[in-house]
Design a protein around this motif. Structure first.
Motif, mmCIF file in Angstrom:
data_model
loop_
_atom_site.group_PDB
_atom_site.id
_atom_site.type_symbol
_atom_site.label_atom_id
_atom_site.label_comp_id
_atom_site.label_asym_id
_atom_site.label_seq_id
_atom_site.Cartn_x
_atom_site.Cartn_y
_atom_site.Cartn_z
ATOM 1 N N HIS A 196 2.137 0.600 5.959
ATOM 2 C CA HIS A 196 2.740 0.091 7.200
ATOM 3 C C HIS A 196 4.240 0.307 7.224
ATOM 4 C CE1 HIS A 196 -0.555 -3.232 7.736
ATOM 5 N NE2 HIS A 196 -1.012 -2.030 7.961
ATOM 6 N N SER A 242 -12.047 -9.521 9.272
ATOM 7 C CA SER A 242 -12.599 -10.863 9.424
ATOM 8 C C SER A 242 -12.470 -11.349 10.858
ATOM 9 C CB SER A 242 -11.895 -11.813 8.469
ATOM 10 O OG SER A 242 -10.525 -11.839 8.760
ATOM 11 N N MET A 243 -11.703 -10.657 11.685
ATOM 12 C CA MET A 243 -11.560 -11.070 13.082
ATOM 13 C C MET A 243 -12.489 -10.263 13.990
ATOM 14 S SD MET A 243 -7.527 -11.219 13.468
ATOM 15 C CE MET A 243 -6.491 -11.859 12.197
ATOM 16 N N SER A 269 -2.182 -13.857 14.783
ATOM 17 C CA SER A 269 -3.166 -12.808 14.513
ATOM 18 C C SER A 269 -2.427 -11.531 14.174
ATOM 19 C CB SER A 269 -4.032 -12.599 15.729
ATOM 20 O OG SER A 269 -3.220 -12.325 16.839
ATOM 21 N N LYS A 270 -2.020 -11.426 12.929
ATOM 22 C CA LYS A 270 -1.233 -10.257 12.524
ATOM 23 C C LYS A 270 -2.137 -9.079 12.321
ATOM 24 C CE LYS A 270 2.861 -11.898 10.308
ATOM 25 N NZ LYS A 270 3.556 -12.018 9.064
ATOM 26 N N GLY A 271 -1.986 -8.105 13.175
ATOM 27 C CA GLY A 271 -2.637 -6.835 12.947
ATOM 28 C C GLY A 271 -4.150 -6.907 12.896
ATOM 29 N N TYR A 272 -4.675 -5.912 12.232
ATOM 30 C CA TYR A 272 -6.101 -5.675 12.252
ATOM 31 C C TYR A 272 -6.690 -6.204 10.966
ATOM 32 C CZ TYR A 272 -10.197 -2.677 11.560
ATOM 33 O OH TYR A 272 -11.447 -2.187 11.289
ATOM 34 N N HIS A 273 -7.680 -7.026 11.054
ATOM 35 C CA HIS A 273 -8.423 -7.376 9.850
ATOM 36 C C HIS A 273 -9.870 -7.563 10.226
ATOM 37 C CE1 HIS A 273 -9.704 -9.499 6.229
ATOM 38 N NE2 HIS A 273 -8.739 -8.831 5.655
ATOM 39 N N GLU A 283 5.799 -8.167 17.194
ATOM 40 C CA GLU A 283 5.610 -9.487 17.821
ATOM 41 C C GLU A 283 6.948 -10.093 18.183
ATOM 42 O OE1 GLU A 283 4.219 -10.257 14.107
ATOM 43 O OE2 GLU A 283 2.166 -10.686 14.645
ATOM 44 N N TYR A 337 5.595 -0.493 11.077
ATOM 45 C CA TYR A 337 4.410 -0.894 11.808
ATOM 46 C C TYR A 337 4.485 -2.343 12.270
ATOM 47 C CZ TYR A 337 -0.540 -1.880 12.581
ATOM 48 O OH TYR A 337 -1.735 -2.259 13.112
ATOM 49 N N GLN A 338 5.039 -3.181 11.419
ATOM 50 C CA GLN A 338 5.006 -4.598 11.731
ATOM 51 C C GLN A 338 6.176 -5.288 11.057
ATOM 52 O OE1 GLN A 338 1.534 -6.701 10.328
ATOM 53 N NE2 GLN A 338 1.175 -7.305 12.430
ATOM 54 N N LYS A 347 -12.099 -16.024 14.082
ATOM 55 C CA LYS A 347 -12.007 -15.416 12.759
ATOM 56 C C LYS A 347 -12.847 -16.174 11.741
ATOM 57 C CE LYS A 347 -8.769 -14.648 9.034
ATOM 58 N NZ LYS A 347 -7.436 -14.697 8.515
ATOM 59 N N LEU A 348 -13.364 -15.434 10.791
ATOM 60 C CA LEU A 348 -14.082 -16.034 9.661
ATOM 61 C C LEU A 348 -13.064 -16.299 8.560
ATOM 62 C CD1 LEU A 348 -16.737 -16.595 8.055
ATOM 63 C CD2 LEU A 348 -16.693 -14.214 7.419
ATOM 64 N N ASN A 351 -10.091 -12.340 3.268
ATOM 65 C CA ASN A 351 -9.987 -12.687 4.696
ATOM 66 C C ASN A 351 -8.560 -12.999 5.118
ATOM 67 O OD1 ASN A 351 -12.647 -12.752 4.036
ATOM 68 N ND2 ASN A 351 -13.170 -14.360 5.462
ATOM 69 N N GLU A 352 -7.582 -12.556 4.361
ATOM 70 C CA GLU A 352 -6.210 -12.819 4.747
ATOM 71 C C GLU A 352 -5.575 -11.491 5.142
ATOM 72 O OE1 GLU A 352 -3.198 -15.939 2.855
ATOM 73 O OE2 GLU A 352 -3.405 -14.103 1.726
ATOM 74 N N VAL A 353 -4.852 -11.496 6.235
ATOM 75 C CA VAL A 353 -4.207 -10.259 6.677
ATOM 76 C C VAL A 353 -2.904 -10.110 5.907
ATOM 77 C CG1 VAL A 353 -3.403 -8.972 8.642
ATOM 78 C CG2 VAL A 353 -5.151 -10.703 8.929
ATOM 79 N N LEU A 380 -16.608 -8.063 8.571
ATOM 80 C CA LEU A 380 -16.139 -8.027 7.180
ATOM 81 C C LEU A 380 -17.280 -8.253 6.193
ATOM 82 C CD1 LEU A 380 -13.780 -7.906 5.208
ATOM 83 C CD2 LEU A 380 -13.573 -10.351 5.443
ATOM 84 N N SER A 388 1.806 -3.792 17.595
ATOM 85 C CA SER A 388 1.833 -4.721 16.467
ATOM 86 C C SER A 388 3.166 -5.452 16.331
ATOM 87 C CB SER A 388 1.545 -3.949 15.181
ATOM 88 O OG SER A 388 2.339 -2.790 15.142
#
Lengths: 784, 783
Positions: free
Chosen positions: A604, B505-506, B499-503, A783, A609-610, B477-478, A596-598, B333, A781
């Motif tokens: 990328h 869990s969101m 909120s970085k990018g796509y995941h 920021e 991308y970021q 988010k979870l 669950n961590e981005v 997710l 993306s």
């Protein structure tokens, strides 16, 4: 003159002037026109001429071998264009100087801003301070980079007192400019290195200038060079290694000459530096290694060389590229361990023996009895990294978690509850009674371990362990040392014969449960609240040689035995070296992203991308955002595709036997060999990240980005030359000139647009229409 | 059996290809059809079949991994959907096909190794396909060496080694997939070789096309059985690439014909395998249309496409989410477990254990079970009503909504308070007004992530939605952590600020949905408890389902990484490990997976010899010294590239894998290594032992350098290897052999000392009537 038929070739240029207008600009008004050169000279040939400066590269024409010791000098000018050569010599140095100047200017501009800790400065600045304070710490990277940062700080008058607690802390009166300046200096050197490398590889001034300007005007490279980070140091050594490798390849026609030896050994030195900063440096080692293998393979096929000469070549490379870097690398660690001699935050990661070296650690200069005897009071430390001490306390396992007996855990801190007494399995006599003689514990004995505070025995049975369900539960059992047959353990030392004594600290002990055959180990999982978040201890039925199931005796109290000084047990340097590497490797692989961590993904990176926030989040903050100059990065990305396409066309054409002119052959040569080396470097510095399990960040791409930029220089230069050759002479030259100019202007303009990313922005975010960056947020993306 | 043998034998029809004018001569002469049948091949095939099929249905008990594959066969029989992370579905389908042939109804509980099969399980036909493919590997090995231009004697040797390799026998005789994989891998190699040999004389003929296409098909089958097949496929592609490269360099061919050659290869070796691979999944998804135990892993949309399960609930609910809709929100997710956005009356504790404070508002969690508290109502911030207007006003991308918890009618809220377990993120709560200057911040912007245009409507099940908080831009988010006792161990929900990018869990999707009709809270509660109903069915396209299933197969991770018989790749070469497959508790009969030590050792020696000799030749050729003739060198390189390359690609990748590994993973690599033994032996006898004065010298005192020495070279080791296999027969064909007094205390499940099993096994060997005079070696092996 138009191209003739299907046979591709360069038409000779009867009115050819120089194809390098940029050289002229750089050199100044006095040299607007170069004298005419020979009518049949090609672009590439002219480049080669331009190259024949005092450096040894760039000379494809064979020269007679010089007697050893005499420094290399340009050969006497063979033709009438001698004056040209001399003047072009200046023409090569001038662009180099201007490129270097621009590079330094762009890196040192607003170096002191922002005056607070940015991003990873909190780590590396702190580690620099540790060196100044000589406190031992642990990091997953080798020490060279941080030592250099520490040294730079020390020399510039930083006293090591700033705590570097978290990003955003103000430096106040502390002197941080020295450390930042050092990194910026190394970061600035990348540009001239890159310039020289491309020049050497392609023999084309404009290719070199294009590659250099990409790096000068890339916001990402600037940002990454301006802070106290390892990356500029790593990239400095990396580019240094590539440059010296290319140089020594160019000296191949004069092996064993002084410049050859110089560049070869410099390659080795740079390699040692690159791995000494980060393990990512291994990729450049691989690049140099592959290049060397190719090199040797070519030499092997050269039948004019005798086997003895081959042997000399081989030995020279083994010495300069293997032994020398190894020696330097080891030396770094020797310095590292010599400097850091005080106990610090890194102690717990290392074994007991290691800790005994550190001043201030409670194992330092302690004397204990050497051999384990019955009745001794001991603590046992698990051998896995950051493994705890075998621990027990009055609390019981809760209802539903195995048998409701006393908890046994692994605990990371020193505590009275870590103490255990070794007893014979079948008798409960007090061995400390002076009437008994001392009896040593021997390998293979069956023993009982009694917890000193609670007098319970270490016990296991066929109930499932609390967290690792497939293992057995370990408990404390019995009253005042009286338990049952499940309290018996066989003590064994790894790699020893039966009957030998067991040494404190040095022996790796395995405890096998007699009744079930399982082995006492620590699973590394943290227990819930009821277990005080200590680490789970289990008895594993799977018999594996893992450090999880091995223990050593750390404290050892037995009044009947003579104490000996632990100095005798101090590990030797190779052991320390090995251990610290094991710990680093495990630490690196332990940096796993959480569910669950981005996280940043390797795909990328090349598309920019970021970015990474170096400083500031809100509108009022001074914001610095690590992001490549998108124009540059997308140009690089397109170029990789273009390069592959060109190479495919070239090799298929050659394979199909298309007749090529000498000029085209030379272009292909540059494209395949020089471009190939750089492409290989890019692949080696990029692809492995796809297989890494650890947490990745955007800045990991920058070494690959250096190669990508060099490839861009070479590819566009070749492409434009190819077009120039196809078209009529006048148009062709223009295409080349204007093409190069357009590319460079594009880069400079995009830098003008995006420079606030590196040099800091204050005010509204880019999404706000009032911001000067409005309209520049080309990707959702980003920021800033 | 005979048909299989004939399939691989040489056919040559003569007599019909005469010019037309002479065709009428058949009136004068009889038509003659001559068929060449290679007796070697027939014999090998027969031996292979006997060897693999004899007493196939014994034991009538679950043996080792049959317990694993069996459950999938049962699910196939019952048409219930499942996800297996061990590989693509083709292998499972083949096993299930065996069950289908035997008329298996799927009613067997595969829960324990050693359980006796009930009468309805067709053991023989379930084990038939793996056994058949194992048997056919023998003639395949023969033919491969023949196509590599080695002598029939060498080929026969290779086939014998495969035939008598007891680990391969064991693996083939059970309901396992390795032998099927090996079969397809060998078939792919053989057909490529056939194709390549035809290339020289007759390209674009029927035979040429047949073998080329068969290569592609066999490759895709190998990949379809197990992902390990991918590596052999890559090897073949690389070899084909090198050959194509030579083709490009062949300047006698015109550009057009080169292009045709390349296109044909691209079609057969890339396009067809991909299409076949997709078709496996198509069949898989068509066969399995019922919902089952693995539903929860898949997205709501996928679940809705299965019969029963979620589809029963969601069948016919309204598609477009409108203001006033009552919905449940599922996290996309689904890790650590699938769950729904949830709230309940309880509030966050005023202070946590570590002393930090909370807002003390109502808890919002993620709850892994269906519950009435998972219902939320979508509300327009500008209006008070909680029912759907007529006509419904759909919610679109970018709209701002409030989410009202159905049972407690509190608003989903977030604010600048640290979340309970993730202090860097914001707390999510259902707003309770304590009058302490903490205003409600309950506006959320709906962002549809998989939208096609910016005006897309929020759709049930299909849309993946992000909720962005209007005031703080935090995203719902979870976090993945589970709350302590006060939160009933439910999962924590946070507002992610960065909120970085796509995941995933969101992301959230609406799973259950109905248009709310009740104005009053009491009525609404009744409504919430009632099941949903309406009338739109949603079916995903095949490609969408394939992509999702494929992704799940690749990313699904099993937690347990330890097994009693797991081993590391290094143990395999030396066979330091074995696997006890089955043990009869009463008679003491047992099955072990253990290799033939002589074969393994000689295979290792062959590899070593090959690599050393290859390097030696290579270096010397670079110095323009040719030790062997050019064609012999070509043979040496191609055979070695195939065998050593095959071994390497099937072995080395395991060093980088983090999953639990077993000895049987080595078997494909071993097969390639075995093929290398005769190659090396023949080379040694042909080239090195023939010239006594040669600088290399003769490494093995095999035979004298006479003509036909290769014959002798094989006739000596082959019987030895065969005999050595007999030695291991007990481990394969479970002879009950237990010395008295050992029967009671032995049990495979009792995980005891490591040496114990070995000791028993040794008793078994030494007690068996086969072995006299080889005790020393046997005990050496077993320790």
């Amino acid at each position: 003159m138009p191209c003739e038929g299907t046979r591709l070739r360069f038409p000779p240029c009867p009115t050819a002037r120089t194809p390098f207008p940029l050289v002229l600009c750089a050199v100044g008004p006095g040299r607007r026109r170069l004298p005419r050169v020979g009518a049949r000279m090609t672009l590439a040939a002219r480049c080669r001429q331009a190259e024949s400066g005092p450096r040894c590269g760039g000379l494809r024409q064979r020269r007679p071998r010089r007697p050893a010791g005499e420094p290399s000098r340009p050969s006497p000018p063979p033709r009438a264009w001698a004056p040209l050569e001399a003047r072009v010599g200046v023409g090569v140095w001038a662009p180099l100087a201007s490129v270097t100047l621009l590079s330094f200017a762009s890196r040192f501009y607003r170096l002191s801003e922002p005056p607070h800790v940015c991003w990873d400065e909190t780590h590396f600045g702190k580690m620099g301070s540790y060196y100044i304070n000589r406190t031992f710490f642990f990091d997953v990277h080798p020490p060279l980079g941080k030592m250099l940062i520490g040294l730079a700080g020390y020399l510039s008058g930083y006293d090591g007192t700033f705590p570097f607690q978290k990003p955003g802390d103000r430096y106040e009166h502390h002197n941080y400019i020295g450390m930042r300046g050092f990194c910026a200096f190394l970061g600035s050197c990348l540009v001239p290195f890159c310039y020289l490398t491309v020049l050497e590889l392609s023999k084309s001034l404009s290719a070199a200038l294009l590659a250099a300007s990409i790096l000068i005007f890339d916001t990402g490279c600037i940002t990454l060079s301006q802070y106290i980070l390892l990356d500029p140091i790593l990239m400095f050594f990396l580019m240094g290694a590539v440059l010296s490798m290319v140089k020594y390849n160019s000296c191949a026609d004069r092996p064993f000459s002084t410049p050859w030896w110089f560049w070869l050994s410099l390659t080795g030195v740079n390699l040692a530096g690159a791995i000494g900063v980060k393990f990512v440096g291994l990729f450049v080692v691989l690049l140099v290694g592959l290049n060397t293998v190719y090199d040797l393979w070519e030499l092997l096929g050269d039948l004019s060389l005798s086997l003895v000469a081959l042997g000399k070549h081989l030995l020279a490379r083994v010495f300069c590229l293997i032994l020398l870097p190894l020696a330097l690398y080891t030396a770094q660690f020797a310095v590292h361990f010599a400097v850091l001699n005080k106990s610090g935050p890194g102690d717990g990661f290392f074994s007991s023996a290691f800790q005994s070296r550190l001043i201030g650690n409670n194992l330092h200069n302690v004397s204990v009895p050497e051999h384990l005897a019955y009745g001794s009071v001991i603590t046992m430390k698990n051998l896995r990294m950051a493994g705890g001490y075998l621990h027990s306390h009055w609390h019981l396992y809760p209802e539903g978690v195995g048998a409701r007996q006393q908890q046994v855990t692994a605990y990371l801190h020193k505590d009275l509850n870590n103490l255990w007494v070794i007893k014979k399995h079948d008798s409960n006599t007090d061995h400390l009674d002076p009437s008994h003689s001392v009896e040593f514990v021997r390998h293979g004995d069956v023993i009982r371990l009694e917890h000193k505070e609670t007098s319970r025995n270490l016990h296991s049975h066929q109930q499932e362990a609390p967290m690792t369900r497939k293992h057995f539960q370990v408990t404390g059992y019995g009253i005042n040392g009286t338990g049952d047959a499940n309290d018996f353990w066989r003590i064994e030392v790894v790699g020893r014969k039966a009957g030998k004594r067991i040494k404190v600290l040095r022996s790796q002990i395995r405890l096998t449960h007699l009744a079930t055959g399982c082995i006492l180990g620590s699973s590394g999982k943290t227990l819930p609240k009821w277990g005080w978040e200590q680490v789970e201890v289990t008895c594993t039925p799977y018999v594996k040689e893992t450090p999880n199931a091995l223990w050593n005796v750390e404290d050892h109290i037995n009044p009947k035995l003579p104490n000996i000084s632990l100095d005798v047990l101090k590990p030797s340097f190779p052991e320390i070296l090995l251990e610290s590497h094991m710990v680093m490797i495990r630490g690196n692989s332990g940096l796993k992203p959480k569910e669950n961590e981005v996280t940043s993904k390797p795909w990328h990176w090349p598309i920019n991308y970021q970015g990474l926030r170096f400083s500031g989040v809100n509108e009022t903050d001074y914001r610095v955002y690590l992001l490549g100059n998108p124009v540059v990065w997308w140009l690089n990305l397109v170029t990789i595709g273009l390069y592959l396409l060109m190479v495919t066309c070239a090799i298929v054409a050659m394979k199909r036997g298309v007749q090529l002119t000498a000029e085209l052959k030379e272009l292909f040569e540059v494209l395949l060999h020089s471009g190939g080396k750089i492409m290989l470097g890019w692949l080696l510095h990029y692809l492995p990240f796809f297989m890494m399990g650890r947490v990745l960040y955007f800045h990991h791409y920058f070494p690959a980005m250096l190669f990508s930029s060099m490839l861009t220089g070479i590819t566009w230069d070749t492409l434009l030359k190819f077009f120039a050759g196809c078209l009529s002479c006048f148009v062709g030259r223009r295409v080349y000139t204007y093409g190069m100019l357009a590319l460079m202007l594009l880069i400079v303009y995009s830098f003008y647009l995006f420079h606030p990313l590196s040099y800091g922005m204050v005010g509204p975010m880019a999404s706000d229409p009032n911001s000067p960056m409005t309209g520049l947020r080309w990707l959702e993306s980003w920021e800033f | 059996m005979v048909t299989a043998a004939v399939f691989f034998s040489h056919f040559a029809f003569r007599g019909l290809n005469k010019p037309l004018c002479r065709m009428l001569e058949f009136l004068k002469q009889p038509v003659v059809v001559t068929a060449e049948i290679n007796v070697n091949l027939v014999a090998l095939t027969v031996m292979g079949l006997v060897n693999r099929l004899w007493a196939l249905s014994y034991p009538r008990a679950v043996v080792f991994d049959e317990v694993y594959y069996g459950q999938f066969v049962s699910l196939y029989m019952k048409r219930i959907f499942f996800v297996d992370d061990s590989g693509p579905p083709f292998g499972h389908m083949l096993l299930a096909f065996g069950g289908y042939l035997g008329g298996f109804d799927g009613n067997f509980l595969w829960n324990r190794i050693g359980a006796e099969y009930s009468m309805n399980v067709p053991v023989w036909s379930l084990r038939l396909l793996p056994a058949l493919s194992g048997a056919l590997c023998v003639p395949l090995a023969y033919q491969i060496l023949v196509e590599l231009h080695f002598s029939h004697c060498a080929a026969f040797g290779a086939a014998l080694l495969i035939l008598f390799e007891n680990s391969l026998i064991t693996q083939s005789r059970l309901m396992l997939l390795e032998s099927v994989l090996i079969f397809f891998v060998l078939l792919a190699i053989l057909s490529y070789l056939k194709f390549y040999n035809l290339q020289k004389c007759s390209p674009f003929t029927a035979g040429w096309w047949f073998w080329l296409l068969l290569t592609g098909v066999a490759c895709s089958c190998a990949v379809g059985v197990k992902y390990m097949g991918l590596f052999t496929y890559m090897l073949l592609l690389a070899i084909a690439g090198v050959h194509s490269w030579h083709l490009i360099g062949d300047q006698t061919l015109s550009n057009v014909s080169v292009l045709c050659h390349l296109l044909a290869r691209g079609l057969a070796l890339v396009v067809i395998p991909v299409a076949m691979y997709l078709s496996f999944f198509y069949v898989h998804l068509t066969l399995l249309y019922r919902s089952g135990p693995h539903d929860q892993i898949m997205t709501s949309a996928f679940q809705a496409s299965l019969e029963g399960g979620l589809a029963r609930i969601t069948q016919g609910q309204p598609l477009e989410v409108a203001y006033g809709s009552q919905i449940t929100l599922r996290n996309v997710l689904g890790k650590p477990m699938p769950c729904w956005l949830h709230s309940h009356k309880n509030t966050y504790p005023i202070r946590y254990e570590n002393g930090r404070g909370s807002s003390h508002q109502q808890q919002v969690t993620c709850y892994p079970f269906k519950d009435v508290n998972n219902w939320w109502i979508v509300k327009d911030p500008g209006m008070q009503q909680l029912v759907v207007s007529n006509p419904p006003r759909p919610v679109r991308h970018g709209h701002i909504v409030q989410l009202v918890h159905g049972i407690t009618t509190r608003y989903l809220n977030t604010h600048d308070v640290a979340a309970p377990l993730s202090p860097h993120s914001q707390e999510i709560s259902c707003y309770v007004d304590y009058n302490i200057s903490m205003p409600a911040q309950s506006l959320w912007r709906v962002e549809i992530v998989n939208r096609e245009s910016d005006t897309d409507v929020w759709k049930t099940i299909l849309s993946e939605v992000r909720f962005v908080h209007v005031n703080t831009s935090a995203v719902l988010k979870l976090s993945g952590a589970s709350l302590p006792e006060w939160g009933y161990r439910q999962l924590e929900i946070i507002g992610e600020k960065l909120s970085k990018g796509y995941h995933q869990s969101m992301l959230w999707n609406v799973e259950e949905h109905r248009y709310g009709k009740s104005q009053e809270q009491k009525e609404r509660e009744v409504e919430l408890h009632s099941p949903t109903q309406a009338d739109i069915s949603k079916n995903l396209s095949f490609m969408a389902r394939f992509t999702e299933l494929q992704w799940k197969i690749l990313t699904l991770k099993n937690e347990d990484t330890e097994h009693k018989y797991s081993s590391s790749p290094l143990d395999w070469i030396t066979m330091d490990t074995n696997i006890a497959y089955w043990f009869h508790p009463i008679s003491g009969a047992q099955i072990h997976l253990i290799g033939n030590v002589l074969t393994w050792a000689s295979a290792n020696v062959a590899t070593l010899v090959y690599v050393c000799l290859f390097l030696w030749y290579l270096l010397r050729r670079r110095r323009k010294i040719c030790d062997i003739p050019e064609d012999a060198w070509g043979l040496w390189v191609s055979a070695g590239g195939l065998c050593v390359g095959g071994w390497a690609v099937n072995y080395l990748p395991f060093f980088m894998m983090e999953k639990t590994l077993f000895l049987y993973h080595y078997l494909p690599a071993l097969t390639f290594q075995i093929l290398l033994i005769p190659v090396v032996l023949q080379h040694l006898t042909d080239h090195l032992c023939r010239y006594p004065g040669h600088p290399v010298g003769c490494p093995a005192v095999l035979i004298t350098g006479e003509e036909g020495s290769e014959m002798v070279g094989f006739l000596v080791p082959a019987p030895a290897l065969t005999l050595s296999t007999l030695h291991y027969v007990p481990s394969v064909i479970m002879l009950p052999c237990l010395p008295e007094g050992h029967g009671e205390n032995y049990s495979v499940n009792a995980s005891t000392e490591p040496g114990k099993l070995h000791v028993k096994l040794q008793h078994c060997f030494l007690g068996s009537p086969f072995l006299t005079g080889s005790r020393v070696q046997s005990s050496k092996l077993l320790h």
